[in-house]
Design an enzyme around this catalytic site. Structure first.
Site, PDB file in Angstrom:
ATOM      1  N   VAL A 312       0.843  -1.197   0.000  1.00  0.00           N
ATOM      2  CA  VAL A 312       0.000   0.000   0.000  1.00  0.00           C
ATOM      3  C   VAL A 312       0.883   1.255   0.000  1.00  0.00           C
ATOM      4  O   VAL A 312       0.652   2.197  -0.771  1.00  0.00           O
ATOM      5  CB  VAL A 312      -0.938   0.009   1.227  1.00  0.00           C
ATOM      6  CG1 VAL A 312      -1.646   1.355   1.353  1.00  0.00           C
ATOM      7  CG2 VAL A 312      -1.954  -1.119   1.133  1.00  0.00           C
ATOM      8  N   ARG A 315       2.514   1.808  -3.412  1.00  0.00           N
ATOM      9  CA  ARG A 315       1.556   2.303  -4.405  1.00  0.00           C
ATOM     10  C   ARG A 315       1.205   3.768  -4.148  1.00  0.00           C
ATOM     11  O   ARG A 315       0.975   4.533  -5.086  1.00  0.00           O
ATOM     12  CB  ARG A 315       0.282   1.453  -4.373  1.00  0.00           C
ATOM     13  CG  ARG A 315      -0.770   1.849  -5.411  1.00  0.00           C
ATOM     14  CD  ARG A 315      -0.244   1.694  -6.821  1.00  0.00           C
ATOM     15  NE  ARG A 315      -1.219   2.063  -7.846  1.00  0.00           N
ATOM     16  CZ  ARG A 315      -1.510   3.297  -8.228  1.00  0.00           C
ATOM     17  NH1 ARG A 315      -0.875   4.324  -7.664  1.00  0.00           N
ATOM     18  NH2 ARG A 315      -2.401   3.533  -9.167  1.00  0.00           N
ATOM     19  N   GLU A 316       1.225   4.156  -2.889  1.00  0.00           N
ATOM     20  CA  GLU A 316       0.881   5.534  -2.536  1.00  0.00           C
ATOM     21  C   GLU A 316       2.042   6.500  -2.761  1.00  0.00           C
ATOM     22  O   GLU A 316       1.860   7.584  -3.314  1.00  0.00           O
ATOM     23  CB  GLU A 316       0.449   5.602  -1.068  1.00  0.00           C
ATOM     24  CG  GLU A 316      -0.914   4.980  -0.772  1.00  0.00           C
ATOM     25  CD  GLU A 316      -2.065   5.887  -1.194  1.00  0.00           C
ATOM     26  OE1 GLU A 316      -1.898   6.668  -2.143  1.00  0.00           O
ATOM     27  OE2 GLU A 316      -3.127   5.812  -0.570  1.00  0.00           O
ATOM     28  N   SER A 317       3.237   6.117  -2.308  1.00  0.00           N
ATOM     29  CA  SER A 317       4.340   7.088  -2.268  1.00  0.00           C
ATOM     30  C   SER A 317       5.634   6.610  -2.901  1.00  0.00           C
ATOM     31  O   SER A 317       6.605   7.368  -2.944  1.00  0.00           O
ATOM     32  CB  SER A 317       4.642   7.446  -0.803  1.00  0.00           C
ATOM     33  OG  SER A 317       5.170   6.308  -0.129  1.00  0.00           O
ATOM     34  N   TYR A 386      -9.654   2.938   1.123  1.00  0.00           N
ATOM     35  CA  TYR A 386      -8.448   3.696   1.474  1.00  0.00           C
ATOM     36  C   TYR A 386      -8.143   4.711   0.375  1.00  0.00           C
ATOM     37  O   TYR A 386      -7.688   5.821   0.632  1.00  0.00           O
ATOM     38  CB  TYR A 386      -7.279   2.726   1.646  1.00  0.00           C
ATOM     39  CG  TYR A 386      -6.031   3.304   2.276  1.00  0.00           C
ATOM     40  CD1 TYR A 386      -5.746   3.082   3.619  1.00  0.00           C
ATOM     41  CD2 TYR A 386      -5.119   4.052   1.539  1.00  0.00           C
ATOM     42  CE1 TYR A 386      -4.590   3.596   4.205  1.00  0.00           C
ATOM     43  CE2 TYR A 386      -3.972   4.571   2.103  1.00  0.00           C
ATOM     44  CZ  TYR A 386      -3.707   4.339   3.444  1.00  0.00           C
ATOM     45  OH  TYR A 386      -2.564   4.849   4.028  1.00  0.00           O
TER      46      TYR A 386
END
Length: 472
Positions: A312, A315-317, A386
């Site tokens: 996660v 994929r986000e940062s 999310y």
């Protein structure tokens, strides 16, 4: 072993002879216990592999064939036990059936003309395309089949790939290949990735999985028409068993169970491209080590597998602690100001705050999704929440129900999420417009990253593990 039409016919002849006489099977097959007619059990033969049967990170059986077989026994023989006979390779599967060691072969078997001489196939439950696979770092994509002259092609012995190559050889008599015994397609794909082979052949769903681990694998061309995958039984099997199998597949196709299983194991394939995987693998060596201990601490805090949390975060940062979006979402877990306040975070750029806060927020979302939704679908919907917010996921579930889909199935909900940008649909829903394609891409990418991490990184034992989070 040099692959030729003559050789392949000889192999089939031997198998046919085994079905008609006392042909000596391999020692491994002889070592398998026979079916006991006095026991209430259904015996399946299969082989280890990511598309058949394997032990997951909790050392429990998994794989689409394992799940289908388990569902079938519950459906058709609820008072029977299930037993699996594991053989070394796909070439041992049909001989095991013919020797009376199993009732059913559930081994990702393609229905081929030659195999139909040996066994009875059920209704097909999956479609696949054979693909010629090469190493894109060493070889250029061949322009046509003539580019294969002089190249080293190897496939596992006893597979449908041999039959397809034999068919091609009728047209291209120069075509040669090697048939390797005691190996499998995954191993040969690894050899191609390592530069030891020029080419091998793999089914499209397996090739898609392996490309997530080896970004230098590419598809050169399709080989032959699409194949159907089915279960198999010996020709002297009870016809009632075949009728039960076909009724089972008809049922799970109608109620969406099969679609959900296929999505669980293969739905995230092809989400990442070569550059995505290459960059991710590089950063698992350079950036991830800085934060592994924090992800593992977050697992101890929440019970969520640290590799899912790391996926996660990536994929986000991309594991850039200073990452900030144009909408001021910040940090390793890309927390909004509102989420940060809710989770008690004072500095979103501090990994020691961001990672546990993101994990606790994901846990909160998992607990918000109705408990009746089974895993891993519950976690997939929490991941979508999310990204886009739980309200829009609920709208998508409402829409799924309206359209006759299953609101508790991620395979169906992701179809309706993408409709939330369409006025025809969002105008009738409580929370209105949403860019529903984004959470679908988010979830499928996270699934792919998690699977790569699970291949390369060991799990972390935690006494507080509360959930059997998505493994596939």
């Amino acid at each position: 072993m040099l692959g030729t039409l003559k050789h392949w016919k000889a192999v089939i002849g031997i198998l046919l002879a085994c079905s008609l006489s006392a042909c000596q099977p391999s020692a491994e097959i002889d070592d398998l216990p026979p079916i006991d007619p006095n026991k209430k059990e259904i015996v399946f033969v299969t082989h280890n592999g990511p598309t058949t049967y394997y032990l997951n990170n909790e050392n429990q059986p998994a794989g689409i064939e394992y799940e289908l077989a388990s569902l079938f026994v519950k459906y058709a023989f609820p008072d029977h036990e299930i037993r699996f006979q594991l053989v070394n390779s796909i070439s041992d599967v049909i001989p095991t059936l013919l020797k009376g060691k199993a009732h059913i072969a559930a081994a990702s078997l393609s229905v081929t003309h030659l195999r139909e001489h040996l066994v009875i196939f059920s209704t097909p439950y999956q479609e696949t395309q054979q693909q010629l696979i090469f190493n894109n770092e060493i070889n250029q994509k061949p322009k046509d089949i003539k580019a294969l002259i002089g190249k080293k092609i190897t496939v596992p012995e006893g597979t449908s790939y041999e039959e397809q190559l034999a068919n091609l050889q009728k047209k291209y008599d120069w075509l040669k290949w090697q048939s390797a015994d005691r190996t499998n397609t995954e191993s040969l794909l690894e050899e191609v990735a390592d530069g030891l082979l020029d080419y091998t052949i793999a089914d499209s769903h397996l090739a898609g999985l392996m490309q997530n681990y080896y970004p230098n694998l590419s598809v050169a061309m399709p080989i032959g028409p699409k194949d159907k995958i089915a279960w198999a039984m010996s020709k002297n099997s009870d016809p009632k068993m075949l009728a039960k199998i076909n009724a089972f597949f008809s049922q799970i196709k109608a109620d969406g169970t099969l679609r959900n299983l296929l999505d669980r194991y293969y739905g995230h394939n092809q989400r990442l491209n070569t550059l995505d995987v290459t960059t991710f693998l590089k950063r698992t060596n350079t950036l991830l080590p800085k934060y592994i201990h924090l992800f593992k601490q977050a697992q101890e805090l929440t019970g969520i597998d640290w590799r899912l949390l790391a996926a996660v975060s990536y994929r986000e940062s991309h594991w850039d602690t200073y990452n900030t979006s144009p909408t001021n979402v910040r940090g390793l877990m890309m927390l909004t100001e509102g989420t940060a306040d809710l989770m008690g975070v004072t500095d979103r750029l501090d990994p020691k705050q961001s990672i546990p806060a993101g994990a606790k927020y994901l846990l909160k979302l998992i607990e918000t999704v109705p408990a009746r939704i089974p895993e891993p679908d519950r976690t997939y919907m929490a991941l979508a929440s999310y990204n886009i917010g739980y309200a829009h996921v609920e709208d998508a579930r409402v829409l799924a129900k309206r359209l006759g889909l299953n609101p508790d199935s991620w395979a169906d909900v992701k179809k309706t999420l993408v409709l939330l940008k369409n006025p025809e649909y969002y105008s009738t829903l409580k929370y209105g417009y949403a860019s529903g394609g984004a959470p679908v891409i988010f979830v499928e990418s996270v699934r792919s990253y998690q699977r790569i991490l699970e291949k390369h990184q060991p799990g972390h034992n935690s006494e507080l593990d509360k959930f059997k989070i998505a493994r596939n």
